[in-house]
Design a protein around this motif. Structure first.
Motif, PDB file in Angstrom:
ATOM      1  N   ILE A   1       1.363  -0.829   0.006  1.00 52.77           N
ATOM      2  CA  ILE A   1       0.079  -0.079   0.182  1.00 52.77           C
ATOM      3  C   ILE A   1       1.534   1.378   0.047  1.00 52.77           C
ATOM      4  O   ILE A   1       1.917   1.128   1.174  1.00 52.77           O
ATOM      5  CB  ILE A   1      -0.656   0.420   1.635  1.00 52.77           C
ATOM      6  N   ASP A   2       0.834   2.588  -0.797  1.00 51.36           N
ATOM      7  CA  ASP A   2       1.435   3.788  -1.146  1.00 51.36           C
ATOM      8  C   ASP A   2       0.050   4.738  -0.772  1.00 51.36           C
ATOM      9  O   ASP A   2      -0.867   4.934  -1.768  1.00 51.36           O
ATOM     10  CB  ASP A   2       1.752   3.725  -2.482  1.00 51.36           C
ATOM     11  N   ILE A   3       0.550   4.673  -0.038  1.00 51.00           N
ATOM     12  CA  ILE A   3      -0.215   6.471   0.372  1.00 51.00           C
ATOM     13  C   ILE A   3       0.810   7.927  -0.129  1.00 51.00           C
ATOM     14  O   ILE A   3       1.606   7.936   0.003  1.00 51.00           O
ATOM     15  CB  ILE A   3      -0.701   6.121   2.129  1.00 51.00           C
TER      16      ILE A   3
ATOM     17  N   PRO B   1     -10.941   7.288   9.641  1.00 49.68           N
ATOM     18  CA  PRO B   1     -10.723   5.879  10.554  1.00 49.68           C
ATOM     19  C   PRO B   1     -10.001   5.332   9.343  1.00 49.68           C
ATOM     20  O   PRO B   1      -8.975   4.900  10.881  1.00 49.68           O
ATOM     21  CB  PRO B   1     -12.254   4.870   9.921  1.00 49.68           C
ATOM     22  N   PHE B   2      -9.636   5.016   8.790  1.00 50.15           N
ATOM     23  CA  PHE B   2      -8.508   4.948   8.131  1.00 50.15           C
ATOM     24  C   PHE B   2      -7.265   5.830   8.425  1.00 50.15           C
ATOM     25  O   PHE B   2      -6.234   4.507   8.987  1.00 50.15           O
ATOM     26  CB  PHE B   2      -8.777   4.161   6.549  1.00 50.15           C
ATOM     27  N   ALA B   3      -7.115   6.661   8.209  1.00 46.24           N
ATOM     28  CA  ALA B   3      -6.127   7.651   8.497  1.00 46.24           C
ATOM     29  C   ALA B   3      -5.623   7.413   9.922  1.00 46.24           C
ATOM     30  O   ALA B   3      -4.741   7.646  10.473  1.00 46.24           O
ATOM     31  CB  ALA B   3      -6.015   9.225   7.753  1.00 46.24           C
ATOM     32  N   ASP B   4      -6.521   7.335  11.017  1.00 46.96           N
ATOM     33  CA  ASP B   4      -6.513   7.493  12.124  1.00 46.96           C
ATOM     34  C   ASP B   4      -6.052   5.940  12.680  1.00 46.96           C
ATOM     35  O   ASP B   4      -5.084   5.599  13.113  1.00 46.96           O
ATOM     36  CB  ASP B   4      -8.194   7.181  12.866  1.00 46.96           C
ATOM     37  N   PHE B   5      -6.185   4.969  11.776  1.00 50.89           N
ATOM     38  CA  PHE B   5      -6.259   3.928  12.210  1.00 50.89           C
ATOM     39  C   PHE B   5      -4.458   3.521  12.095  1.00 50.89           C
ATOM     40  O   PHE B   5      -3.641   3.347  12.086  1.00 50.89           O
ATOM     41  CB  PHE B   5      -6.321   2.888  11.623  1.00 50.89           C
ATOM     42  N   VAL B   6      -4.143   3.695  10.795  1.00 54.36           N
ATOM     43  CA  VAL B   6      -2.608   4.568  10.239  1.00 54.36           C
ATOM     44  C   VAL B   6      -2.037   5.255  10.978  1.00 54.36           C
ATOM     45  O   VAL B   6      -0.523   4.964  10.790  1.00 54.36           O
ATOM     46  CB  VAL B   6      -2.550   4.011   8.796  1.00 54.36           C
ATOM     47  N   LYS B   7      -2.274   6.039  10.954  1.00 57.57           N
ATOM     48  CA  LYS B   7      -1.517   7.604  12.259  1.00 57.57           C
ATOM     49  C   LYS B   7      -0.678   8.338  11.039  1.00 57.57           C
ATOM     50  O   LYS B   7       0.827   8.200  11.332  1.00 57.57           O
ATOM     51  CB  LYS B   7      -0.769   6.938  12.923  1.00 57.57           C
ATOM     52  N   ILE B   8      -1.093   8.161   9.892  1.00 61.33           N
ATOM     53  CA  ILE B   8      -0.673   9.234   8.986  1.00 61.33           C
ATOM     54  C   ILE B   8       0.615  10.453   9.477  1.00 61.33           C
ATOM     55  O   ILE B   8      -0.368  11.603   9.955  1.00 61.33           O
ATOM     56  CB  ILE B   8      -2.027   9.862   7.557  1.00 61.33           C
ATOM     57  N   ASP B   9       1.389  10.673   9.436  1.00 61.32           N
ATOM     58  CA  ASP B   9       2.080  11.587   9.768  1.00 61.32           C
ATOM     59  C   ASP B   9       3.059  11.977   8.335  1.00 61.32           C
ATOM     60  O   ASP B   9       3.431  13.314   8.976  1.00 61.32           O
ATOM     61  CB  ASP B   9       2.625  11.721  10.617  1.00 61.32           C
TER      62      ASP B   9
ATOM     63  N   ILE C   1      -1.068  -6.958   8.879  1.00 64.36           N
ATOM     64  CA  ILE C   1      -0.127  -6.646   8.446  1.00 64.36           C
ATOM     65  C   ILE C   1       1.358  -6.398   8.844  1.00 64.36           C
ATOM     66  O   ILE C   1       2.023  -6.248   9.978  1.00 64.36           O
ATOM     67  CB  ILE C   1      -0.513  -4.882   9.313  1.00 64.36           C
ATOM     68  N   GLU C   2       2.296  -7.018   8.080  1.00 57.04           N
ATOM     69  CA  GLU C   2       3.661  -7.152   8.646  1.00 57.04           C
ATOM     70  C   GLU C   2       4.457  -6.370   8.323  1.00 57.04           C
ATOM     71  O   GLU C   2       5.716  -6.054   9.149  1.00 57.04           O
ATOM     72  CB  GLU C   2       3.960  -7.959   6.389  1.00 57.04           C
ATOM     73  N   LEU C   3       4.102  -5.190   7.191  1.00 57.28           N
ATOM     74  CA  LEU C   3       5.411  -3.850   7.176  1.00 57.28           C
ATOM     75  C   LEU C   3       4.206  -2.838   7.549  1.00 57.28           C
ATOM     76  O   LEU C   3       3.175  -2.471   6.662  1.00 57.28           O
ATOM     77  CB  LEU C   3       6.374  -3.810   6.403  1.00 57.28           C
ATOM     78  N   PHE C   4       4.144  -2.212   9.563  1.00 56.56           N
ATOM     79  CA  PHE C   4       2.777  -1.018   9.280  1.00 56.56           C
ATOM     80  C   PHE C   4       3.215   0.358   8.958  1.00 56.56           C
ATOM     81  O   PHE C   4       2.993   1.217   8.565  1.00 56.56           O
ATOM     82  CB  PHE C   4       2.680  -1.237  10.950  1.00 56.56           C
ATOM     83  N   LYS C   5       4.773   0.667   8.546  1.00 63.59           N
ATOM     84  CA  LYS C   5       5.161   2.379   8.457  1.00 63.59           C
ATOM     85  C   LYS C   5       6.917   2.132   7.444  1.00 63.59           C
ATOM     86  O   LYS C   5       7.520   1.732   8.284  1.00 63.59           O
ATOM     87  CB  LYS C   5       4.894   3.543   9.469  1.00 63.59           C
TER      88      LYS C   5
END
Length: 161
Positions: free
Chosen positions: A56-58, A120-128, A142-146
């Motif tokens: 996944i690429d945000i 909710p998705f952005a909150d869960f992923v904690k996009i900073d 989820i193998e790699l979270f960030k």
């Protein structure tokens, strides 16, 4: 002196937040927009690729770091052809999102986040920071979270599994 050192280590290790293994119900139920203008929930996006490794690429077309990272993502796509590449856009509008896909020749499955970083998705992923990369393994975990760089060793290792 040793006791202070041990206190500091234990304080930071106890307060580190665990990395989630699976998406929350709220994140799975969050909705995105397809290139065709239809609404789809995140659960359905993942289910379409069940049993496959997913990167996944945000990103956003206005994000300099995202654009700089695109050639690295293309390199990953060449090296790991069996991986599914899902691009979630934080662009400011659908037209900018679609223009960005075309301008930067972004290949993969594309979805627009209409609520941006307030969902909710952005909150869960904690996009900073974007770009933001995640890897979901074939079991749906989820193998790699960030990762924030497409050439991050952790990202490459997660794709190899």
């Amino acid at each position: 002196m040793i006791s202070i050192f041990l206190f500091i280590i234990s304080f930071f290790s106890c307060n580190s937040e665990p990395i989630p293994e699976y998406f929350s119900e709220a994140a799975l139920n969050d909705t995105f927009v397809t290139l065709e203008g239809e609404t789809i929930d995140f659960r359905s996006i993942l289910e379409e690729h069940k049993g496959e490794t997913i990167l996944i690429d945000i990103w956003a077309s206005w994000c300099k770091d995202c654009i700089v990272g695109m050639p690295l993502v293309k390199d990953l796509q060449t090296q790991y052809e069996d991986v599914v590449y899902i691009f979630l856009s934080l662009d400011r509008g659908v037209d900018a999102w679609k223009r960005g896909i075309e301008k930067y020749d972004v290949n993969g499955f594309h979805f627009y986040m209409p609520s941006g970083k307030k969902c909710p998705f952005a909150d869960f992923v904690k996009i900073d920071w974007i770009p933001r990369y995640m890897v979901i393994n074939k079991a749906g975990k989820i193998e790699l979270f960030k990762a924030i760089k497409a050439d991050d060793n952790k990202l490459v290792e997660a794709l190899k599994k």
